[in-house]
Scaffold this motif. Structure first.
Motif, PDB file in Angstrom:
ATOM      1  N   VAL A  33       0.863  -1.174   0.000  1.00  0.00           N
ATOM      2  CA  VAL A  33       0.000   0.000   0.000  1.00  0.00           C
ATOM      3  C   VAL A  33       0.903   1.228   0.000  1.00  0.00           C
ATOM      4  CG1 VAL A  33      -1.754   1.305   1.262  1.00  0.00           C
ATOM      5  CG2 VAL A  33      -1.810  -1.195   1.253  1.00  0.00           C
ATOM      6  N   ASN A  34       0.803   2.023  -1.051  1.00  0.00           N
ATOM      7  CA  ASN A  34       1.560   3.262  -1.136  1.00  0.00           C
ATOM      8  C   ASN A  34       0.655   4.397  -0.684  1.00  0.00           C
ATOM      9  OD1 ASN A  34       3.917   2.077  -2.320  1.00  0.00           O
ATOM     10  ND2 ASN A  34       2.770   1.935  -4.220  1.00  0.00           N
ATOM     11  N   GLN A  35       1.042   5.058   0.382  1.00  0.00           N
ATOM     12  CA  GLN A  35       0.227   6.140   0.923  1.00  0.00           C
ATOM     13  C   GLN A  35       0.885   7.465   0.615  1.00  0.00           C
ATOM     14  OE1 GLN A  35      -0.053   5.162   5.077  1.00  0.00           O
ATOM     15  NE2 GLN A  35      -1.947   4.028   4.763  1.00  0.00           N
ATOM     16  N   GLN A  36       0.069   8.412   0.219  1.00  0.00           N
ATOM     17  CA  GLN A  36       0.548   9.759  -0.049  1.00  0.00           C
ATOM     18  C   GLN A  36      -0.320  10.718   0.729  1.00  0.00           C
ATOM     19  OE1 GLN A  36       0.092  10.987  -4.086  1.00  0.00           O
ATOM     20  NE2 GLN A  36       1.424  12.744  -3.871  1.00  0.00           N
ATOM     21  N   TYR A  37       0.312  11.528   1.557  1.00  0.00           N
ATOM     22  CA  TYR A  37      -0.398  12.516   2.333  1.00  0.00           C
ATOM     23  C   TYR A  37      -0.132  13.882   1.718  1.00  0.00           C
ATOM     24  CZ  TYR A  37      -1.087   8.939   5.835  1.00  0.00           C
ATOM     25  OH  TYR A  37      -1.457   7.792   6.487  1.00  0.00           O
ATOM     26  N   ILE A  38      -1.179  14.638   1.492  1.00  0.00           N
ATOM     27  CA  ILE A  38      -1.050  15.963   0.897  1.00  0.00           C
ATOM     28  C   ILE A  38      -1.392  16.997   1.959  1.00  0.00           C
ATOM     29  CG2 ILE A  38      -1.952  17.531  -0.850  1.00  0.00           C
ATOM     30  CD1 ILE A  38      -2.524  15.049  -2.566  1.00  0.00           C
TER      31      ILE A  38
END
Length: 73
Positions: free
Chosen positions: A28-33
């Protein structure tokens, strides 16, 4: 007669029993903006000065109009 002698013969076989343990990997690749909001503000000040000159009469001029008269030419 002699007593019977007892012998044991062993036959050994190796047996492979496969045990399957399935597994699954989920990446799972998580990206927080992080949305950063800026509100720049500038301010200016303007000073205004208005000036008027009102002539209430004429200035006193001794000798006439103030022009110099040359004599002897």
């Amino acid at each position: 007669m002699s007593p019977t002698r007892h012998y044991v013969q062993r036959n050994v076989t190796n047996m492979v029993v496969p045990h399957v343990h399935p597994s699954h990997l989920t990446t799972v690749n998580q990206q927080y903006i992080n949305n950063q909001h800026y509100f720049p503000h500038t301010e200016s000040v303007r000073h205004e000065c208005y000036e008027t000159h009102t002539m209430c009469g004429t200035p006193f001029r001794p000798g006439g109009c103030g022009c110099s008269k040359r004599r002897g030419w």
